[in-house]
Motif scaffolding. Structure first.
Motif, PDB file in Angstrom:
ATOM      1  N   UNK A 250       8.863  -0.962   6.871  1.00 41.24           N
ATOM      2  CA  UNK A 250       8.344   0.341   7.305  1.00 41.24           C
ATOM      3  C   UNK A 250       9.194   1.460   6.690  1.00 41.24           C
ATOM      4  N   UNK A 251      10.499   1.261   6.711  1.00 40.76           N
ATOM      5  CA  UNK A 251      11.383   2.253   6.089  1.00 40.76           C
ATOM      6  C   UNK A 251      11.108   2.393   4.597  1.00 40.76           C
ATOM      7  N   UNK A 252      10.903   1.268   3.935  1.00 38.65           N
ATOM      8  CA  UNK A 252      10.618   1.315   2.489  1.00 38.65           C
ATOM      9  C   UNK A 252       9.311   2.063   2.229  1.00 38.65           C
ATOM     10  N   UNK A 253       8.256   1.713   2.947  1.00 44.17           N
ATOM     11  CA  UNK A 253       6.973   2.395   2.742  1.00 44.17           C
ATOM     12  C   UNK A 253       7.094   3.887   3.066  1.00 44.17           C
TER      13      UNK A 253
ATOM     14  N   UNK B  58      -3.361  -6.188  -0.331  1.00 45.07           N
ATOM     15  CA  UNK B  58      -3.685  -6.809   0.960  1.00 45.07           C
ATOM     16  C   UNK B  58      -5.176  -6.653   1.283  1.00 45.07           C
ATOM     17  N   UNK B  59      -5.780  -5.549   0.854  1.00 48.97           N
ATOM     18  CA  UNK B  59      -7.229  -5.378   1.084  1.00 48.97           C
ATOM     19  C   UNK B  59      -8.013  -6.416   0.273  1.00 48.97           C
TER      20      UNK B  59
ATOM     21  N   UNK C 225       1.367  -3.642   5.716  1.00 52.67           N
ATOM     22  CA  UNK C 225       0.690  -2.758   4.763  1.00 52.67           C
ATOM     23  C   UNK C 225      -0.703  -2.366   5.266  1.00 52.67           C
ATOM     24  N   UNK C 226      -1.463  -3.346   5.765  1.00 55.01           N
ATOM     25  CA  UNK C 226      -2.829  -3.040   6.223  1.00 55.01           C
ATOM     26  C   UNK C 226      -2.828  -2.081   7.405  1.00 55.01           C
TER      27      UNK C 226
ATOM     28  N   UNK D  89       4.764   2.196  -3.484  1.00 51.73           N
ATOM     29  CA  UNK D  89       4.901   0.803  -3.047  1.00 51.73           C
ATOM     30  C   UNK D  89       3.868   0.494  -1.948  1.00 51.73           C
ATOM     31  N   UNK D  90       3.712   1.423  -1.023  1.00 52.97           N
ATOM     32  CA  UNK D  90       2.701   1.230   0.022  1.00 52.97           C
ATOM     33  C   UNK D  90       1.303   1.117  -0.598  1.00 52.97           C
ATOM     34  N   UNK D  91       0.967   2.060  -1.491  1.00 54.03           N
ATOM     35  CA  UNK D  91      -0.378   2.076  -2.075  1.00 54.03           C
ATOM     36  C   UNK D  91      -0.676   0.743  -2.770  1.00 54.03           C
TER      37      UNK D  91
END
Ligand code: HEM
Length: 319
Positions: A277-280, A294-295, A189-190, A286-288
């Protein structure tokens, strides 16, 4: 019972001396509620001006936060200037002529000092500024945990050892993040921060001239401004479709074999990260969400206990 508790406690304290403690419970989103309630507004307004003037600056500040946190915790150690008697992190391999945005942090600090003298750490300013950078470029926002202190030391050797390089394999990326208590999912994610910003030719030349898992049109486009010899400093956007938008294009690029760095494409190269990676790439929300979480987690990395700290008055030098 009592003795074993005391023993475990002593062991934990010893471990904390040896390893960076992940600082759970120490930080709070309300840390400056009474002492400097306007800090977030000041940071946001300086960042808004800086990003309006040059969108890449948003990317540069996000990276500054990463390079601070990965080297003995988020303690603003990266901001200390070298002096005749002190060598800090600014000129370490991963940072020299590469990390930027120091002047923006100075501009924020000047305004914050004018409003609340000696109160807000430079480390907290970087954490707030990077949150705003992501959001100003169109990405998510989150509540920033605050209460960090600035270290009175820096470690060029830890900067060289802890920051992963562009030639890293998937396995070494996973282990560099695991060494900081961050999971493979956090790492994946990061890394999505590489949806904004620029990289220099010397870091991706090997990939665009030599690697098999690259889209041919993309490689040819990058070769236009990154010759086989010379032009080391020429810049290319990580994401050439929406270079300054904090979106999930990093992942759609990886799926299309349009990752810029070798280390980027390692996250989609037939290994364990492929599925995420495919999901994001298909789910921006979901990525956001994962990126924001993670931040916050990365922002919880603390210097080892016993490290001398303070609230610096000038981010470039110890008080
Ligand atoms: C996973 C391992 C990572 C590697 C190997 C890596 C490597 C790099 C490299 C080589 C550059 C280009 C530097 C230059 O050309 O001078 C770069 C830029 C950048 N990195 Fe990373 N990085 C990683 C993770 C991260 C993370 C976790 C973040 C933030 C959360 C991040 C944010 C950025 C940004 C935004 C830029 C562009 C900066 C600008 O344009 O000024 N990177 N990274």
């Amino acid at each position: 019972m009592g003795t074993s508790f005391a023993r475990s406690f002593a062991l934990l304290a010893l471990l904390c001396l040896l390893l960076p403690c992940h600082g759970k419970g120490k930080l709070s989103t309300k840390f400056y509620a009474k002492s400097c309630s306007g800090v977030a507004t000041i940071v946001r307004s300086v960042m808004a001006q800086a990003v309006a003037k040059e969108p890449r600056m948003g990317a540069s500040i996000i990276r500054l936060f990463f390079h601070d946190c990965f080297v003995n915790g988020c303690d603003a150690s990266i901001l200390l200037d070298d002096t005749a008697t002190f060598t800090g992190e600014k000129n370490a391999g991963a940072n020299a002529n590469s990390v930027r945005g120091y002047e923006v942090i100075d501009a924020i600090k000047t305004q914050v000092e004018a409003a609340c003298n000696g109160t807000v750490s430079c480390a907290d300013i970087v954490a707030l500024a990077s949150r705003d950078a992501v959001n100003l470029l169109g990405g998510p926002t989150w509540n920033v945990q605050l209460g960090r202190k600035d270290s009175r030391t820096a470690s060029p050797s830890a900067a060289n050892a802890n920051l992963p390089g562009p030639g890293s394999s998937a396995a070494s990326l996973v282990s560099a993040f695991a060494a900081k208590g961050l999971s493979a999912r956090d790492m994946t994610a990061l890394s999505g921060a590489h949806t904004v910003g620029r990289a220099r030719c010397l870091f991706f030349r090997g990939r665009i001239y030599g690697e098999p898992n690259i889209n041919a049109t993309f490689a040819a486009a990058r070769q236009q401004t990154c010759p086989q010899s010379g032009g080391d400093g020429n810049l290319a956007p990580f994401d050439d479709q929406t270079p300054d938008a904090f979106d999930n294009a990093y992942y759609t690029n990886l799926v299309a074999q349009r990752g810029l760095l070798h280390s980027d494409q390692e996250l989609f190269n037939g290994g364990p990260a492929d599925a995420l990676v495919r999901k994001y790439s298909g789910n921006a929300g979901m990525f956001a969400n994962d990126f924001a979480k993670a931040m916050v987690k990365m922002g919880g990395l603390m210097p080892a206990s016993g490290t001398p700290t303070e609230v610096r008055l000038n981010c470039r030098k110890v008080n």
